[in-house]
Write a protein that holds these residues in place. Structure first.
Motif, PDB file in Angstrom:
ATOM      1  N   ILE A 181     -24.435  -1.706  34.501  1.00 30.67           N
ATOM      2  CA  ILE A 181     -24.817  -0.485  34.763  1.00 30.67           C
ATOM      3  C   ILE A 181     -26.301  -0.559  34.084  1.00 30.67           C
ATOM      4  O   ILE A 181     -27.468  -0.099  34.628  1.00 30.67           O
ATOM      5  N   VAL A 182     -26.589  -1.170  32.900  1.00 28.77           N
ATOM      6  CA  VAL A 182     -27.825  -1.328  32.155  1.00 28.77           C
ATOM      7  C   VAL A 182     -28.960  -2.041  33.025  1.00 28.77           C
ATOM      8  O   VAL A 182     -30.117  -1.422  32.939  1.00 28.77           O
ATOM      9  N   THR A 183     -28.582  -3.306  33.290  1.00 32.99           N
ATOM     10  CA  THR A 183     -29.548  -3.855  34.037  1.00 32.99           C
ATOM     11  C   THR A 183     -29.781  -3.964  35.624  1.00 32.99           C
ATOM     12  O   THR A 183     -30.493  -4.456  36.270  1.00 32.99           O
ATOM     13  N   GLY A 184     -28.314  -3.392  36.124  1.00 28.83           N
ATOM     14  CA  GLY A 184     -28.740  -3.082  37.615  1.00 28.83           C
ATOM     15  C   GLY A 184     -27.696  -4.042  38.178  1.00 28.83           C
ATOM     16  O   GLY A 184     -27.552  -5.143  37.811  1.00 28.83           O
ATOM     17  N   VAL A 185     -26.982  -3.601  39.371  1.00 28.20           N
ATOM     18  CA  VAL A 185     -26.344  -4.440  40.217  1.00 28.20           C
ATOM     19  C   VAL A 185     -25.785  -3.658  41.344  1.00 28.20           C
ATOM     20  O   VAL A 185     -26.371  -2.417  41.745  1.00 28.20           O
ATOM     21  N   GLU A 186     -25.387  -4.381  42.475  1.00 27.85           N
ATOM     22  CA  GLU A 186     -25.229  -3.818  43.852  1.00 27.85           C
ATOM     23  C   GLU A 186     -23.646  -3.847  44.056  1.00 27.85           C
ATOM     24  O   GLU A 186     -22.939  -4.769  43.570  1.00 27.85           O
ATOM     25  N   SER A 187     -22.976  -2.777  44.384  1.00 26.56           N
ATOM     26  CA  SER A 187     -21.518  -2.714  44.663  1.00 26.56           C
ATOM     27  C   SER A 187     -21.388  -2.515  46.103  1.00 26.56           C
ATOM     28  O   SER A 187     -22.017  -1.752  46.894  1.00 26.56           O
ATOM     29  N   VAL A 188     -20.515  -3.218  46.804  1.00 29.76           N
ATOM     30  CA  VAL A 188     -20.262  -3.426  48.019  1.00 29.76           C
ATOM     31  C   VAL A 188     -18.657  -2.982  48.089  1.00 29.76           C
ATOM     32  O   VAL A 188     -17.746  -3.860  47.624  1.00 29.76           O
ATOM     33  N   LYS A 189     -18.332  -2.189  48.901  1.00 28.98           N
ATOM     34  CA  LYS A 189     -16.930  -1.931  49.357  1.00 28.98           C
ATOM     35  C   LYS A 189     -16.825  -1.555  50.791  1.00 28.98           C
ATOM     36  O   LYS A 189     -17.587  -1.470  51.320  1.00 28.98           O
ATOM     37  N   CYS A 216     -35.828   6.605  29.495  1.00 27.62           N
ATOM     38  CA  CYS A 216     -35.458   7.324  30.576  1.00 27.62           C
ATOM     39  C   CYS A 216     -36.022   7.836  31.597  1.00 27.62           C
ATOM     40  O   CYS A 216     -35.695   8.045  32.655  1.00 27.62           O
ATOM     41  N   LEU A 217     -37.267   8.210  31.188  1.00 32.35           N
ATOM     42  CA  LEU A 217     -38.302   8.678  32.037  1.00 32.35           C
ATOM     43  C   LEU A 217     -38.940   7.799  33.066  1.00 32.35           C
ATOM     44  O   LEU A 217     -39.660   8.119  33.824  1.00 32.35           O
ATOM     45  N   GLY A 218     -38.685   6.431  32.966  1.00 32.85           N
ATOM     46  CA  GLY A 218     -39.242   5.363  33.688  1.00 32.85           C
ATOM     47  C   GLY A 218     -38.235   4.800  34.576  1.00 32.85           C
ATOM     48  O   GLY A 218     -37.387   4.424  34.361  1.00 32.85           O
ATOM     49  N   PRO A 219     -38.272   5.083  36.024  1.00 34.54           N
ATOM     50  CA  PRO A 219     -37.406   4.602  36.940  1.00 34.54           C
ATOM     51  C   PRO A 219     -37.244   3.069  36.980  1.00 34.54           C
ATOM     52  O   PRO A 219     -36.314   2.415  37.425  1.00 34.54           O
ATOM     53  N   GLY A 220     -38.168   2.034  36.708  1.00 32.70           N
ATOM     54  CA  GLY A 220     -38.462   0.718  36.377  1.00 32.70           C
ATOM     55  C   GLY A 220     -37.951   0.174  35.261  1.00 32.70           C
ATOM     56  O   GLY A 220     -38.216  -1.280  35.152  1.00 32.70           O
ATOM     57  N   VAL A 221     -37.555   0.564  34.340  1.00 30.21           N
ATOM     58  CA  VAL A 221     -37.536   0.208  33.052  1.00 30.21           C
ATOM     59  C   VAL A 221     -36.060   0.163  32.607  1.00 30.21           C
ATOM     60  O   VAL A 221     -35.555   1.200  32.326  1.00 30.21           O
ATOM     61  N   PRO A 222     -35.635  -0.958  32.595  1.00 33.27           N
ATOM     62  CA  PRO A 222     -34.008  -1.065  32.064  1.00 33.27           C
ATOM     63  C   PRO A 222     -33.930  -0.608  30.526  1.00 33.27           C
ATOM     64  O   PRO A 222     -34.858  -1.519  29.862  1.00 33.27           O
ATOM     65  N   VAL A 223     -33.130   0.238  30.091  1.00 32.13           N
ATOM     66  CA  VAL A 223     -33.123   0.713  28.738  1.00 32.13           C
ATOM     67  C   VAL A 223     -31.707   0.202  28.130  1.00 32.13           C
ATOM     68  O   VAL A 223     -30.808   0.231  28.785  1.00 32.13           O
ATOM     69  N   PRO A 224     -31.860  -0.457  26.853  1.00 29.81           N
ATOM     70  CA  PRO A 224     -30.413  -0.514  26.302  1.00 29.81           C
ATOM     71  C   PRO A 224     -29.686   0.724  26.168  1.00 29.81           C
ATOM     72  O   PRO A 224     -30.110   1.801  26.092  1.00 29.81           O
ATOM     73  N   ALA A 225     -28.390   0.662  25.878  1.00 31.83           N
ATOM     74  CA  ALA A 225     -27.711   1.832  25.905  1.00 31.83           C
ATOM     75  C   ALA A 225     -27.402   2.263  24.300  1.00 31.83           C
ATOM     76  O   ALA A 225     -26.968   1.313  23.561  1.00 31.83           O
ATOM     77  N   SER A 240     -24.216   0.132  47.410  1.00 35.13           N
ATOM     78  CA  SER A 240     -24.829   0.927  46.561  1.00 35.13           C
ATOM     79  C   SER A 240     -25.255   0.263  45.542  1.00 35.13           C
ATOM     80  O   SER A 240     -24.657  -0.665  44.787  1.00 35.13           O
ATOM     81  N   SER A 241     -26.587   0.526  45.084  1.00 33.87           N
ATOM     82  CA  SER A 241     -27.359  -0.314  44.185  1.00 33.87           C
ATOM     83  C   SER A 241     -27.622   0.707  43.209  1.00 33.87           C
ATOM     84  O   SER A 241     -27.960   2.083  43.590  1.00 33.87           O
ATOM     85  N   TYR A 242     -27.356   0.498  41.894  1.00 32.47           N
ATOM     86  CA  TYR A 242     -27.645   1.169  40.643  1.00 32.47           C
ATOM     87  C   TYR A 242     -28.138   0.520  39.552  1.00 32.47           C
ATOM     88  O   TYR A 242     -27.556  -0.426  39.224  1.00 32.47           O
ATOM     89  N   ARG A 243     -28.760   1.468  38.962  1.00 29.20           N
ATOM     90  CA  ARG A 243     -29.545   1.033  37.314  1.00 29.20           C
ATOM     91  C   ARG A 243     -29.491   2.414  36.675  1.00 29.20           C
ATOM     92  O   ARG A 243     -30.352   3.030  36.945  1.00 29.20           O
TER      93      ARG A 243
END
Length: 494
Positions: free
Chosen positions: A259-267, A182-191, A279-282
């Motif tokens: 959410i876990v691996t990252g996606v972009e939302s467009v509305k 969780c302290l690494g912004p570039g590391v996707p972590v399992p839930a 909005s991109s989020y992971r």
């Protein structure tokens, strides 16, 4: 007549704002304001909300004796500033965790003075980041963290785990690995999925894990009813924790994977017909519950089961949280110490696991401590595969049919032929009716098998597709046993 009286109010405001704030835009075009020398940035369009840039600007104008201006003058000035900022450099804003220069990462402590933690493989320190390096964005979900303690000698993690009811030390190691991730912004972590019998303290343990990252105001939430509300909650914080899940719809399962691996939302942007908002989020995700029913294979690869047991001795909530708040600075300091050691460790990246970044982090944690987290993570994925198979009658039928295929052999048919074959196998001699949700066409069967591919591959059953002149086919194969390795000494003798 003074110069201020000659100048329009909007120019006076714009000149003051340009002298005291830095304005920039993000990749999606949103313009932010950042007080000179301070790392926290606020969107200039968040008018009328607590802590907005509009209020910040009004207070500054009043306290510095420039004057009190009406709303129209401030709006005109901010419109001009926003237009000018569109030609400025693009810089991202971050919530809670951010990448920095020279391989460092930053942790926002949520403090008014902007103090943050800089984490580097050579050590960590408490500093106010350069605004050109890190821009923090804060929301109502951004809580304040205490200043982490130095020289803890690792005691903080033991003090923290003593307050939880994890079943064994292996589960505790998985929880520690997740916190480091969780302290690494570039590391996707399992839930993490906190499970256990009723009264095992799943919600309490979930809050404790979340509050190490989000502060004492961090809490668990009920799962939103639709994906849009879930995305809004995820975008406003760093760790999203959903409590007491009893059922997981396919749409919610797919949203969690994103959410876990990252996606972009467009509305569509508000009050517009042709403009859009991106909005991109992971984000790290945490779940609690006794049983969520059938787990889909794609989500199973992104889960981290953490099991708890009922405590022998009960404590009051007030006593438990008072002790937790007391040990939180030491626990955070110990976690940062361990994070530094893990990032400095060298380890090979496992190439056979879906969450390869987290698997590499587990390997680094093993190299730094010898905990043996990576084998435990592999075992947890095997358990989740068993759960997927137990909840999927089609997977069970495929595995039953695969037993008739010799190892090293394969069987090829069209998807329609496979549907008839597997349906007959399930129905058996009793001709029992097919269950609800059973594939009704060859195309549906092909899509279901594609989703089950990782689960079946873990049981040495490979599904492949292809095309010949006659048409498309599905192939089911069982790989041959691997040949035993020949010792190096025997090779030299030969």
């Amino acid at each position: 007549m003074s110069e201020d009286e000659k100048n329009p109010a909007r120019k006076v405001i714009a000149d003051y704002a340009s002298a005291h704030f830095r304005y920039f835009r993000t990749a999606d075009g949103t313009v932010y304001a950042q007080r000179n020398g301070h790392p926290v940035a606020r969107p200039i369009r968040s008018q009328g909300t607590t802590g907005s840039h509009r209020q910040e600007l009004m207070v500054g104008l009043y306290r510095d004796g420039v004057g009190v201006f009406n709303g129209s003058a401030i709006k005109e000035a901010l419109d001009l500033i926003e237009a000018l900022a569109l030609v400025e450099d693009v810089q991202p804003v971050h919530i809670r965790v951010a990448p920095g220069f020279d391989g460092a990462t930053w942790l926002d402590l949520g403090r008014a003075d902007g103090k943050s933690v800089r984490i580097h493989p050579t050590g960590w320190d408490i500093l106010v980041p350069d605004p050109r390096e890190v821009c923090w964005r804060r929301t109502q979900l951004t809580g304040e963290l205490p200043l982490p303690a130095k020289d803890t000698d690792g005691k903080g993690i033991d003090l923290l785990l003593r307050l939880t009811n994890f079943t064994d030390s292996q589960t505790e190691c998985l929880a520690i690995a997740w916190l480091i991730g969780c302290l690494g912004p570039g590391v996707p972590v399992p839930a993490p999925f906190l499970t256990g019998p009723q009264g095992a303290g799943k919600s309490t343990a979930g809050r404790m894990l979340v509050r190490i990252i989000e502060g004492m105001s961090g809490d668990l939430r009920r799962a939103p009813k639709d994906e849009e509300n879930l995305v809004a909650a995820v975008a406003a914080g760093w760790v999203t924790a959903l409590d007491n899940l009893s059922h997981m719809t396919p749409d919610l399962s797919d949203a969690m994977c994103c959410i876990v691996t990252g996606v972009e939302s467009v509305k569509r942007a508000l009050f517009t017909d042709g403009d859009v908002h991106r909005s991109s989020y992971r984000r790290p995700l945490l779940l609690t519950g006794i049983d969520v029913g059938v787990i889909r294979p794609d989500l199973a690869e992104r889960l981290l089961p953490l099991r708890l047991e009922r405590p022998r001795v009960r404590r009051t909530e007030a006593e438990l949280w008072a002790e937790y708040e007391e040990v939180l600075p030491v626990a955070l300091g110990s976690l940062l110490d361990l994070t530094v050691k893990v990032r400095a460790a060298e380890a090979q990246t496992p190439t056979d696991l879906r969450m390869a970044d987290f698997a590499h982090l587990c390997a680094q944690l093993d190299a730094a401590t010898g905990f043996g987290v990576l084998p435990v993570y592999r075992a947890s994925l095997d358990d989740l595969n068993d759960d997927v198979i137990e909840g999927d009658l089609l997977a069970q039928t495929v595995l039953k049919h695969a037993e008739s295929i010799e190892k090293g052999g394969a069987q090829r048919m069209t998807s329609t032929e496979w549907l008839h074959c597997l349906s007959r196998l399930y129905a058996g001699d009793e001709l029992r009716p097919l269950p609800k949700g059973w594939p009704t066409t060859g195309k549906v069967l092909s899509d279901r098998l594609k989703r089950l591919q990782p689960t079946l591959a873990a049981r040495q059953v490979l599904i492949d597709t292809g095309r010949t002149r006659e048409g498309r086919y599905l192939e089911m194969a069982r790989p041959a046993p691997a040949a035993p390795a020949v010792p190096h000494e025997q090779l030299q003798v030969a």
